[in-house]
Design an enzyme around this catalytic site. Sequence first.
Site, PDB file in Angstrom:
ATOM      1  N   PHE A 130      -1.616  55.707  34.966  1.00  0.00           N
ATOM      2  CA  PHE A 130      -2.063  55.061  36.204  1.00  0.00           C
ATOM      3  C   PHE A 130      -3.041  53.965  35.832  1.00  0.00           C
ATOM      4  CE2 PHE A 130      -4.827  54.333  39.827  1.00  0.00           C
ATOM      5  CZ  PHE A 130      -3.891  54.120  40.829  1.00  0.00           C
ATOM      6  N   ASP A 215      -7.606  51.884  28.727  1.00  0.00           N
ATOM      7  CA  ASP A 215      -7.960  51.950  30.141  1.00  0.00           C
ATOM      8  C   ASP A 215      -8.942  53.106  30.302  1.00  0.00           C
ATOM      9  OD1 ASP A 215      -8.228  52.423  32.824  1.00  0.00           O
ATOM     10  OD2 ASP A 215      -6.102  52.199  33.302  1.00  0.00           O
ATOM     11  N   LYS A 244     -14.731  52.194  38.147  1.00  0.00           N
ATOM     12  CA  LYS A 244     -15.186  53.411  38.815  1.00  0.00           C
ATOM     13  C   LYS A 244     -16.700  53.670  38.694  1.00  0.00           C
ATOM     14  CE  LYS A 244     -10.944  55.719  39.863  1.00  0.00           C
ATOM     15  NZ  LYS A 244      -9.701  55.323  39.193  1.00  0.00           N
TER      16      LYS A 244
HETATM   17  C1  LIG Z   1      -8.626  54.278  39.401  1.00  0.00           C
HETATM   18  C2  LIG Z   1      -7.958  53.792  38.167  1.00  0.00           C
HETATM   19  C3  LIG Z   1      -7.497  52.453  38.053  1.00  0.00           C
HETATM   20  C4  LIG Z   1      -7.507  51.498  39.205  1.00  0.00           C
HETATM   21  O1  LIG Z   1      -8.774  51.216  39.687  1.00  0.00           O
HETATM   22  P1  LIG Z   1      -8.935  50.544  41.150  1.00  0.00           P
HETATM   23  O2  LIG Z   1     -10.406  50.313  41.255  1.00  0.00           O
HETATM   24  O3  LIG Z   1      -8.401  51.517  42.145  1.00  0.00           O
HETATM   25  O4  LIG Z   1      -8.159  49.286  41.130  1.00  0.00           O
HETATM   26  C5  LIG Z   1      -6.979  52.049  36.846  1.00  0.00           C
HETATM   27  N1  LIG Z   1      -6.904  52.890  35.809  1.00  0.00           N
HETATM   28  C6  LIG Z   1      -7.321  54.171  35.870  1.00  0.00           C
HETATM   29  C7  LIG Z   1      -7.226  55.049  34.664  1.00  0.00           C
HETATM   30  C8  LIG Z   1      -7.852  54.671  37.056  1.00  0.00           C
HETATM   31  O5  LIG Z   1      -8.236  55.940  37.136  1.00  0.00           O
END
Ligand SMILES: *Cc1c(COP(=O)(O)O)cnc(C)c1O
Length: 396
Positions: A130, A215, A244
Amino acid sequence: MAITPLMPVYPRSAVRPVRGEGCYLFGENGERYLDFASGIAVNALGHGHPHLVEAIQRQAATLMHVSNLYGSPQGERLAQRLVDNSFADTVFFTNSGAEAIECAIKTARRFHHVRGAAHRTEIISFTNAFHGRTLGAISATNQEKLRDGFAPLLPGFAVVEFDDLDAARAAASDRTAGFLVEPIQGEGGVKPASPAFLQGLRDLADEHDALLIFDEVQCGMGRTGALFAYQKYGVTPDVMAIAKAIGGGFPLGACLATESAAAGMTIGTHGSTYGGNPLAMAAGDAVLDVMSAPGFLPHVERMGERLRASLEQFIPNHADLFEGTRGMGLMLGLKMRSDSRAFVAHLRDHHGLLTVAAGENVVRILPPLVVEEAHLAEFMEKLSAGAADYARAAAA
Ligand SMILES: *Cc1c(COP(=O)(O)O)cnc(C)c1O
């Protein structure tokens, strides 16, 4: 008209928080919830942390926003602190995780472009990943529920099995721009990559002159007990997306890169109106103040160990419901034998306990990083009570 004013893209529950205090949320009618979801790993300092609130209030009154056409003492300060505390030499600030991923992908493609290898455009990513909801981010996952109906997606992505180094090796070619991976998959089910896999990707990237992109939007910023998950693994990326927790609730993300990886990111190649504005920088600075205070990360580590030990002790009481724990630090997953969404809803609706469902029937447990032993005890009480009446209801 049947459509709601709020575009109905979320399955919103009956919980309607209007106030937060530390590890608790309060609903419209005063209902109290123990928040072990933290806005999905965002509210690292809990709700209403005085240092963060004060910093935002002060900055809002001083200077909220100016254009990136001007010099940014606030941005320079936070970028320098992130550089000092990571592998990176340079930082681009965004307003979200997906935008940080977009910047990472663009950085990787430009890296090869300016080296005269414009054909190297392919990003290799991994199953169940994700990376956010932009077109670029959904192009980098195989999850059909994220992609359905949005074709045509971006070309130049290949998705191979997560944690399978042979699959990554087989996919790598002279068209590979980089590997994009979550060191610990969040939405996918709190799945840590194996150390051998991440080290193998590092070696593969080096062999192929490709970039390694982490990520850490969810697993970064203190969640694992280190400031960044890559530090726990001892495997260093070239580019890293974070978001986040970095703003503690204020929308903020960042793309970090080494000087070499960022070689293509020259004047005019990228931008964002809001990205890194003074208000966001004040929030990020305040969060980093708290996280870099001595004892903060060891506290996360200690609370993580306690919580995990409690969960391990509890699971055998309900071996019919739970399979085991996974994760690192305070990014924990409780793997269930049945639909975790139903159990998360049960805890929320009947026990005032907030957790988050994830892939592979995992209950994600993401308390604020400032959680104390008393909160862990309250969590275990609610979880035990929830498991007991859930099992009873299932048997009836
Ligand atoms: C939440 C998340 C995203 C996306 O972040 P947004 O602020 O919702 O665009 C990307 N990568 C990971 C691993 C995430 O948990």
